[in-house]
Design a protein around this motif. Structure first.
Motif, mmCIF file in Angstrom:
data_model
loop_
_atom_site.group_PDB
_atom_site.id
_atom_site.type_symbol
_atom_site.label_atom_id
_atom_site.label_comp_id
_atom_site.label_asym_id
_atom_site.label_seq_id
_atom_site.Cartn_x
_atom_site.Cartn_y
_atom_site.Cartn_z
ATOM 1 N N GLU A 1 0.831 -1.206 0.000
ATOM 2 C CA GLU A 1 0.000 0.000 0.000
ATOM 3 C C GLU A 1 0.866 1.257 0.000
ATOM 4 N N LYS A 2 1.964 1.242 0.753
ATOM 5 C CA LYS A 2 2.852 2.404 0.782
ATOM 6 C C LYS A 2 3.437 2.673 -0.597
ATOM 7 N N ARG A 3 3.807 1.607 -1.280
ATOM 8 C CA ARG A 3 4.344 1.791 -2.625
ATOM 9 C C ARG A 3 3.275 2.330 -3.577
ATOM 10 N N ALA A 4 2.057 1.879 -3.400
ATOM 11 C CA ALA A 4 0.984 2.393 -4.249
ATOM 12 C C ALA A 4 0.845 3.903 -4.076
ATOM 13 N N ILE A 5 0.940 4.382 -2.830
ATOM 14 C CA ILE A 5 0.865 5.821 -2.555
ATOM 15 C C ILE A 5 2.052 6.538 -3.191
ATOM 16 N N PHE A 6 3.223 6.005 -2.959
ATOM 17 C CA PHE A 6 4.456 6.615 -3.464
ATOM 18 C C PHE A 6 4.462 6.652 -4.987
ATOM 19 N N PHE A 7 4.122 5.521 -5.629
ATOM 20 C CA PHE A 7 4.145 5.452 -7.090
ATOM 21 C C PHE A 7 3.088 6.362 -7.711
ATOM 22 N N ARG A 8 1.929 6.436 -7.067
ATOM 23 C CA ARG A 8 0.835 7.250 -7.601
ATOM 24 C C ARG A 8 1.225 8.734 -7.636
ATOM 25 N N ARG A 9 1.993 9.151 -6.641
ATOM 26 C CA ARG A 9 2.435 10.550 -6.587
ATOM 27 C C ARG A 9 3.636 10.805 -7.504
ATOM 28 N N LEU A 10 4.492 9.806 -7.643
ATOM 29 C CA LEU A 10 5.720 9.991 -8.425
ATOM 30 C C LEU A 10 5.452 9.985 -9.927
ATOM 31 N N LEU A 11 4.571 9.118 -10.371
ATOM 32 C CA LEU A 11 4.383 8.898 -11.805
ATOM 33 C C LEU A 11 4.070 10.181 -12.590
ATOM 34 N N PRO A 12 3.124 11.044 -12.146
ATOM 35 C CA PRO A 12 2.814 12.232 -12.956
ATOM 36 C C PRO A 12 3.989 13.182 -13.138
ATOM 37 N N LEU A 13 4.992 13.062 -12.274
ATOM 38 C CA LEU A 13 6.133 13.979 -12.345
ATOM 39 C C LEU A 13 7.227 13.491 -13.294
ATOM 40 N N LEU A 14 7.126 12.238 -13.714
ATOM 41 C CA LEU A 14 8.165 11.680 -14.586
ATOM 42 C C LEU A 14 7.739 11.813 -16.038
ATOM 43 N N ASP B 1 8.082 20.242 -12.341
ATOM 44 C CA ASP B 1 6.808 20.946 -12.318
ATOM 45 C C ASP B 1 5.915 20.306 -11.264
ATOM 46 N N LEU B 2 5.722 21.028 -10.156
ATOM 47 C CA LEU B 2 4.902 20.493 -9.074
ATOM 48 C C LEU B 2 3.471 20.998 -9.121
ATOM 49 N N SER B 3 3.052 21.601 -10.235
ATOM 50 C CA SER B 3 1.685 22.120 -10.308
ATOM 51 C C SER B 3 0.652 20.999 -10.316
ATOM 52 N N LYS B 4 1.098 19.788 -10.673
ATOM 53 C CA LYS B 4 0.161 18.666 -10.703
ATOM 54 C C LYS B 4 0.049 17.944 -9.368
ATOM 55 N N VAL B 5 0.897 18.313 -8.427
ATOM 56 C CA VAL B 5 0.850 17.669 -7.120
ATOM 57 C C VAL B 5 -0.212 18.344 -6.265
ATOM 58 N N VAL B 6 -1.174 17.584 -5.846
ATOM 59 C CA VAL B 6 -2.242 18.096 -4.987
ATOM 60 C C VAL B 6 -2.282 17.260 -3.724
ATOM 61 N N LEU B 7 -2.278 17.891 -2.588
ATOM 62 C CA LEU B 7 -2.293 17.162 -1.325
ATOM 63 C C LEU B 7 -3.704 16.659 -1.041
ATOM 64 N N THR B 8 -3.860 15.343 -0.896
ATOM 65 C CA THR B 8 -5.147 14.753 -0.519
ATOM 66 C C THR B 8 -4.910 13.786 0.622
ATOM 67 N N HIS B 9 -5.972 13.339 1.259
ATOM 68 C CA HIS B 9 -5.851 12.423 2.394
ATOM 69 C C HIS B 9 -6.722 11.193 2.172
ATOM 70 N N HIS B 10 -6.209 10.041 2.420
ATOM 71 C CA HIS B 10 -7.027 8.832 2.391
ATOM 72 C C HIS B 10 -6.418 7.833 3.355
ATOM 73 N N ARG B 11 -7.230 6.873 3.742
ATOM 74 C CA ARG B 11 -6.756 5.917 4.740
ATOM 75 C C ARG B 11 -6.178 4.665 4.083
ATOM 76 N N LEU B 12 -5.285 3.995 4.775
ATOM 77 C CA LEU B 12 -4.804 2.699 4.331
ATOM 78 C C LEU B 12 -5.923 1.684 4.492
ATOM 79 N N LYS B 13 -6.113 0.886 3.478
ATOM 80 C CA LYS B 13 -7.193 -0.095 3.583
ATOM 81 C C LYS B 13 -6.762 -1.389 2.922
#
Length: 981
Positions: free
Chosen positions: A802-815, A825-837
Motif C-alpha cells: 500500500e505504501k508503494r501504491a501511494i508513493f508510485f501514484r504521486r511519483l508517476l505524474p512527475l516523470l 513541475d509540481l503544479s500537478k501535485v495536490v495534497l489529498t488524504h485517504h486511509r490505508l485499507k
C-alpha cells in the motif's frame, strides 16, 4: 468626420476608444459589431464578415478589404522581453497567438508548458495584465503547434490553463496522419488559417457565453472535427440540394451540443448558387436542456437577433397549434423534444408535400418511452427484445422514430435529414449512411457508411471521455477469486445442485437478490464512494421493473441493517404490480420506494448529495449524463449497442475522475468487448490478471535502484498526515523526481553526443539507461493499475504494498521524460488524504481482436426445398454421434434432436417472434435461444435420460446441439414459417 469633431487628436481619440471598447466588451464583440464614437453617424466597423446572402456588392467589397497579417517574434509586454513566435492580426486587431516547436528538438508539450508557465497574462508581481494575453480583450485563441500536433486554448490562466487537441485524427485515433508532402500539421495554415476560412471562423463559429451578469465567461472555438464536419455537411447540402440524408457518427465527448447548434444555424442561413434560401425552417429534435438556450445565445452573438428559435415542449392539445405556427411562420429554427418529434416530423412531411416547403431535420441522440401515434410504426421495426423492453417501461431512440417514419413513406424530396449519434444501429446506417458510389445500389462493395466520424477511440485518447472497459469485472471471475479459486457461477451450480437446483434458480429469488445486494453495497462503500472526494455515484442496472422494486426494497433493508448512510433511488416508467413486495402498485414516486423525492425529478434528486446509488430498469441506460457516476453494477443481459450505450453512462469526464468500475453479474466479457469494438476498435479488456503480478511488479521496481525505503516513508508520511501541507509533500517527492528527470536528461544528452562521435558503446549505454527509465515509468503505471484492481478482491495484508501504491501514484505524474523543464513541475501535485485499507481485489480481463461489424436488417425468405430433408437428417446423425457418448441408436439420436428438441423449441412464441424480426446470425446469438434449449432438455430428461444428462453437464454438447438445430436442423427457417402461417 473624426477630424472635424476631434481635430489633430482624432487618431489618438480613435485608438483610445478602440482600446477601451476592447477592455469593456472583449475582442470578439468589437470585431463583430464595431465601436461607437462621437462624430460618427453609425458604429465604426473593425471587420467585415461575409454575409449569408452574398449579393450586396458594397458589403462584399468591404469583405474583400479585410487585411490579415502575421507578425513573427512579437514582443508583447511592457514588463518583460518575452516574444511570441507568431501573432495573427485582423485589421490591426490581434486575434491569435502561436508558439511553434519542432519535433526534432522539442514537443507540443513544451509549447503548452511555455504558455502555462511563461505566458501568464498577469504574472505574480506585475501590476497590469498584458493586453494581448488577457481574456477576453486579447487574442481570441492561442495555438501550440509542432510538426505533428496542434492544441489550442481560448483563455490563458497560468498553470491551470487547459489546452484542447486541434488535430484531424489519425484513422480513428488521436493525432494527425502522415503528410507525404510536408508536415502533419500543414492543414492548420493551409486550410484553417486560409483567408476565407479564418474570417468565417471568427465571424460565424466563435461563441462567447455570458454569465448571469452578462459578462463573457468563455470563448468557444470549434474543435477540428466540429469545423470539418459542419463545413463538409454544408458543402454537400449545397452541392446535392435538399432531400438527402447525412449520418454524423460523433462519440460522447465530441461536443455534440455545439456541433448541432452550429449545424442548425448554418443550415438555416444556407443559400444556393442562385442566392435562394435552401430551407424554410430547421427542425431540431433534442432532449438537451441547454441546446435551445445555446442556440438562442449563439445566434444573438452572431446577428444581435432574437426570436428566431422556437421551442416546442408542450404535451397538451396546444402542441399542434404551436407546431403549425412555428413551422409555417418566420422561425428559422424549431427545437422539439423526442415526445413531440413524431408530430413535428409528420407536420414537416405534410408541409413539404402540400406547400413545397423545404426543411432540414437534425436528429440528436434522444430517448423516451414511446406511446400513441408513433408506437405502431415503431413496433414494426423493433426486435423482440426491444419490444419486450418497451412493454416493461423501456425507451426508444430518435433513431427508432426516424426509422419508423421514413420506412412508412418514401424519401421526402424537400426534407434533408441529419442524424447525430455515437452508436448508429444497423437500420440507421442503412437509412442514413452514404454509399461510396451513390449512383449504384447498396451492396457488398458499396456499403452505406457515416458521412463524418469522430470515434470513441479518439475521444478517449484525447481525454474527453474515459475508457469504461479498463475496470470491467465479470461477477463469476470476481466470485471465483474471492473464494479460494472455487468457481461458483451457474455452471458450478449445475454440477453441485444437479438439474433441479439450477432450473428453479430464478432471477427474482430473494436469496439471489440479497447476495448481489451485499456485493454491490460493500463494493460501492469500499471502492466507489471514496472517489471524487466522496461525491462519486453508482448505477445498478436490472432486467425488469419487478426486479427494480425487489432490489430497491432489499438494498434498503441491507443498508439499514448495516447502519450505513447511503441514499438510493429506483427509476422506471409506469407502475409495477408485485403482490410479493406489497399490496399496492409501485411507481417512482411511491413512498415505499423513493420517499424523499419531494416533487423532484429523479435526475435532479440523484444529482444531490443525498443519493449515491441509482437502480434502473429500462430507463436512464441511454442519454443520462451524470459525470459523478463512477461505478456500475449490471444484472441484465446487454447485447450489441445496448451494452455500449449502457456502460457508456460512466464515461463522462469530470475533474479528478480517473477510475470507473463495472461489476457484471450476467454478461460475457468477450461479448461486451465485441459490442464496443463495433464503435471503438481499440477498446480493450485486459485478460485475467494473476494476483501475484503485484508482487512481481514491486520486485522489478524495487530492484531498479531508483528510490529507497526512506524516500517511500517520507512521501507516505506527508500524504497521510492530516495536518500535512503541500510543501511537505513537494519536498518529499522533489528529490526523487528531480534525480530521475536529470538522469534521463543526462542519458539523452550522452546519447546525442555518442551518436555524433559514432561511439557505438557509448550510444548503447546511453540508450540502455533511457530504456531502463522508460520501463520503470511504464512499470509504475502498471503497478498502480493492477493494484487498484486486485486490491478490491484480494486482501494483500501488506502495508509495504500500500505504501508503494501511494508513493508510485504521486511519483508517476512527475516523470515526464522527453518533455523536461528545468526542475520539476509540481503544479500537478495536490495534497489529498485517504486511509490505508485492505480491500479484496478484482481481475481485469484483457482481450484483443478485430471489430465486429453491424449486421444489416435482412428479410430472408422462409421457403425451403423439401427434398433436402434426408441430407439434413444424415448430417444431424453425424453431428450427434460426435457429441453424445453411450449406447444409443441412430433412431434415438434423430428423435432427440430433430423431433424432441426441435419440436419443443418450435412451440416457443418468443423464439418465433425473434426469428421473424432478426437475421439468422442475430437469432443465433439470442440469449433466449440458450434458455429455451435448456428448458427443452430438462423437459426431455425423463424420456431421454442419457442424452439430456450429457447435454446438461456439458456446455460443449449444448453448443453442438445449437449448431445442429440452426444448421441442418433448420430451426430458424421452421420458426419463420410458423410465424408466417
Amino acid at each position: 468626420m473624426l477630424s472635424k469633431s476631434h481635430g489633430a487628436g482624432a487618431e489618438s481619440v480613435l485608438l483610445d476608444r478602440i482600446r477601451k471598447q476592447l477592455d469593456d466588451r472583449g475582442t470578439l464583440d468589437v470585431l463583430r459589431h464595431g465601436v461607437e464614437l462621437l462624430g460618427l453617424k453609425q458604429p465604426l466597423s473593425l471587420a467585415q464578415f461575409k454575409p449569408a446572402l452574398a449579393m450586396n456588392t458594397e458589403i462584399m467589397a468591404r469583405y474583400e478589404s479585410n487585411r490579415l497579417r502575421v507578425v513573427r517574434q512579437l514582443r508583447y509586454s511592457l514588463h518583460n522581453e518575452n516574444c511570441i513566435d507568431l501573432v495573427l492580426f485582423l485589421n490591426g486587431i490581434p486575434v491569435a497567438t502561436v508558439e511553434l516547436k519542432t519535433d526534432f528538438t522539442q514537443s507540443i508539450d513544451d509549447a503548452v508548458d511555455q504558455y502555462r508557465f511563461d505566458r501568464h497574462p498577469k504574472p505574480k508581481g506585475q501590476n497590469a495584465a498584458d493586453p494581448l494575453l488577457d481574456f477576453p480583450r486579447g487574442a481570441l485563441v492561442h495555438f501550440a503547434v509542432s510538426n505533428s500536433e496542434v492544441r489550442m486554448s481560448t483563455k490563458l490562466a497560468g498553470p491551470a490553463t487547459t489546452f484542447l487537441p486541434f488535430n484531424q485524427g489519425d484513422n480513428g485515433a488521436a493525432g494527425n496522419p502522415v503528410n507525404p508532402v510536408g508536415h502533419r500539421t500543414s492543414y492548420l495554415w493551409e486550410r484553417v488559417w486560409a483567408r476565407e476560412s479564418w474570417l468565417e471562423i471568427i465571424g460565424r463559429y466563435l461563441v462567447a457565453p455570458r454569465d448571469d451578469k452578462k459578462k463573457i465567461k468563455a470563448i468557444i472555438f470549434p474543435r477540428y472535427h466540429q469545423l470539418d464536419a459542419t463545413r463538409a455537411l454544408l458543402a454537400a447540402v449545397r452541392s446535392e440540394g435538399p432531400g438527402q440524408q447525412y449520418l454524423i457518427q460523433h462519440s460522447a465527448g465530441s461536443g455534440k451540443t455545439n456541433s448541432i447548434a452550429w449545424t442548425a444555424h448554418f443550415l438555416a442561413d444556407l443559400h444556393d448558387d442562385q442566392h435562394q434560401k435552401l430551407f424554410d425552417t430547421v427542425l431540431v429534435v433534442s432532449d438537451r436542456n441547454v441546446l435551445d438556450s445555446q442556440l438562442q445565445e449563439a445566434i444573438y452573438d452572431f446577428q444581435r437577433t432574437t426570436g428566431v428559435v422556437a421551442t416546442i415542449k408542450n404535451e397538451a392539445g396546444a402542441k399542434s397549434a404551436q407546431l403549425a405556427e412555428a413551422l409555417s411562420g418566420n422561425k428559422k429554427i424549431v427545437v422539439c423534444t423526442i415526445q413531440t418529434f413524431p408530430f413535428a416530423l409528420a407536420a414537416v412531411q405534410e408541409l413539404a408535400a402540400t406547400q413545397g416547403k423545404r426543411f432540414a431535420v437534425i436528429a440528436d441522440e434522444a430517448h423516451s418511452s414511446q406511446t400513441g401515434e408513433a408506437a405502431s410504426k415503431l413496433k414494426q421495426l423493433l426486435s423482440a427484445e426491444e419490444l419486450s423492453d418497451l412493454a416493461d417501461g423501456g425507451e426508444v431512440s430518435t433513431e427508432d422514430v426516424l426509422a419508423a417514419q421514413m420506412t412508412a413513406r418514401a424519401a421526402d424530396a424537400g426534407i434533408t435529414y441529419v442524424a447525430f449519434t455515437a452508436t448508429p444501429k444497423a437500420k440507421t446506417l442503412e437509412l442514413f449512411g452514404r454509399r461510396p458510389k451513390p449512383e449504384l445500389p447498396a451492396g457488398p462493395d458499396n456499403l452505406p457508411a457515416p458521412f463524418h466520424v469522430y470515434s470513441m477511440r479518439q475521444a478517449i485518447e484525447e481525454g474527453f471521455i474515459l475508457d469504461v472497459l479498463r475496470n470491467y469485472t465479470p461477477y463469476k471471475l470476481a466470485f471465483k477469486l474471492a473464494n479460494n479459486g472455487k468457481e461458483w457461477d451457474e455452471k458450478e451450480v449445475e454440477r453441485d445442485e444437479a438439474m433441479k437446483g439450477l432450473m428453479r434458480w430464478v432471477r427474482l429469488h430473494p436469496y439471489n437478490i440479497s447476495q448481489k445486494v451485499q456485493i454491490v453495497v460493500e463494493h460501492f462503500r469500499e471502492n466507489v464512494a471514496p472517489l471524487l472526494n466522496g461525491q462519486a455515484k453508482a448505477m445498478v442496472v436490472v432486467a425488469s421493473r419487478v426486479e427494480a422494486v425487489r432490489w430497491k426494497l432489499a438494498i434498503e433493508k441491507y443498508i439499514k441493517g448495516q447502519g450505513y448512510k447511503i441514499g438510493t433511488l429506483a427509476a422506471f416508467s409506469g407502475e409495477v404490480n408485485d403482490k410479493e413486495s406489497g399490496p399496492d402498485p409501485f411507481t417512482e414516486t411511491s413512498a415505499a420506494l423513493n420517499p424523499n423525492l419531494k416533487g423532484r425529478d429523479i435526475r435532479q434528486a440523484f444529482a444531490t448529495d443525498e443519493y449515491g446509488i441509482l437502480l434502473v430498469a429500462n430507463k436512464f441506460q441511454t442519454g443520462f449524463d451524470q459525470p459523478l457516476l463512477c461505478g456500475m453494477y449490471v444484472d441484465k443481459r446487454l447485447a450489441g449497442v445496448q451494452a455500449v450505450q449502457t456502460l457508456s453512462r460512466l464515461n463522462r469526464a469530470h475533474p479528478g475522475k480517473g477510475t470507473t468500475y463495472v461489476l457484471d453479474f450476467v454478461n460475457d466479457p468477450d461479448e461486451v468487448l465485441a459490442a464496443f469494438k463495433t464503435y471503438h476498435t481499440t477498446a480493450e479488456l485486459d485478460g485475467v490478471t494473476d494476483p501475484n503480478l503485484v508482487y512481481d511488479l514491486r520486485a522489478q521496481l524495487d530492484t531498479s535502484g531508483y528510490y529507497d525505503d526512506n524516500e517511500i516513508e517520507r512521501v507516505v508520511r506527508a500524504e497521510l498526515n492530516p495536518k500535512g501541507t503541500q510543501a511537505e509533500l513537494s519536498a518529499a517527492l522533489e528529490p526523487v523526481a528531480d534525480r530521475l528527470m536529470k538522469k534521463y536528461k543526462a542519458a539523452r544528452e550522452a546519447h546525442v553526443v555518442a551518436v555524433a562521435k559514432k561511439d557505438k558503446a557509448g550510444e548503447k549505454a546511453a540508450k540502455e539507461e533511457m530504456d531502463a527509465l522508460l520501463l520503470f515509468q511504464r512499470n509504475l503505471g502498471a503497478f498502480i493499475r493492477v493494484y487498484t484492481f486486485l486490491s478490491q478482491i484480494f486482501d494483500y495484508g501488506n502495508t509495504d504494498i500500500e505504501k508503494r501504491a501511494i508513493f508510485f501514484r504521486r511519483l508517476l505524474p512527475l516523470l515526464e521524460f522527453g518533455r523536461q523543464r528545468e526542475g520539476v513541475d509540481l503544479s500537478k501535485v495536490v495534497l489529498t488524504h485517504h486511509r490505508l485499507k485492505s480491500d479484496e481485489a478484482q481481475d481485469l480481463p484483457l482481450s484483443y481482436g478485430d471489430p465486429t461489424k453491424l449486421k444489416p436488417l435482412t428479410e430472408a425468405g422462409s421457403g425451403e426445398v423439401r427434398e433436402k430433408e434426408k441430407i439434413y437428417l444424415a448430417q444431424i446423425i453425424a453431428k450427434v454421434n460426435e457429441l453424445f457418448e453411450g449406447e444409443v441408436t441412430d433412431n434415438d439420436k434423430l428423435v432427440y434432436v430433430n423431433n424432441v428438441l426441435k419440436g419443443k423449441l418450435l412451440e416457443s412464441d418468443i423464439l418465433m417472434t425473434q426469428a421473424g424480426n432478426n437475421s439468422k446470425e442475430q437469432f443465433a446469438n439470442s440469449p433466449d435461444l440458450n434458455s429455451q434449449l435448456m428448458n427443452a432438455i430438462m423437459d426431455a430428461l425423463s424420456a431421454n435420460t442419457a442424452m439430456s444428462t450429457q447435454a446438461l453437464n456439458s456446455e460443449k454438447v449444448r453448443a453442438g446441439l445449437l449448431e445442429i438445430l440452426l444448421g441442418p436442423g433448420q430451426l430458424y427457417e421452421a420458426l419463420r414459417q410458423r410465424g408466417a402461417e
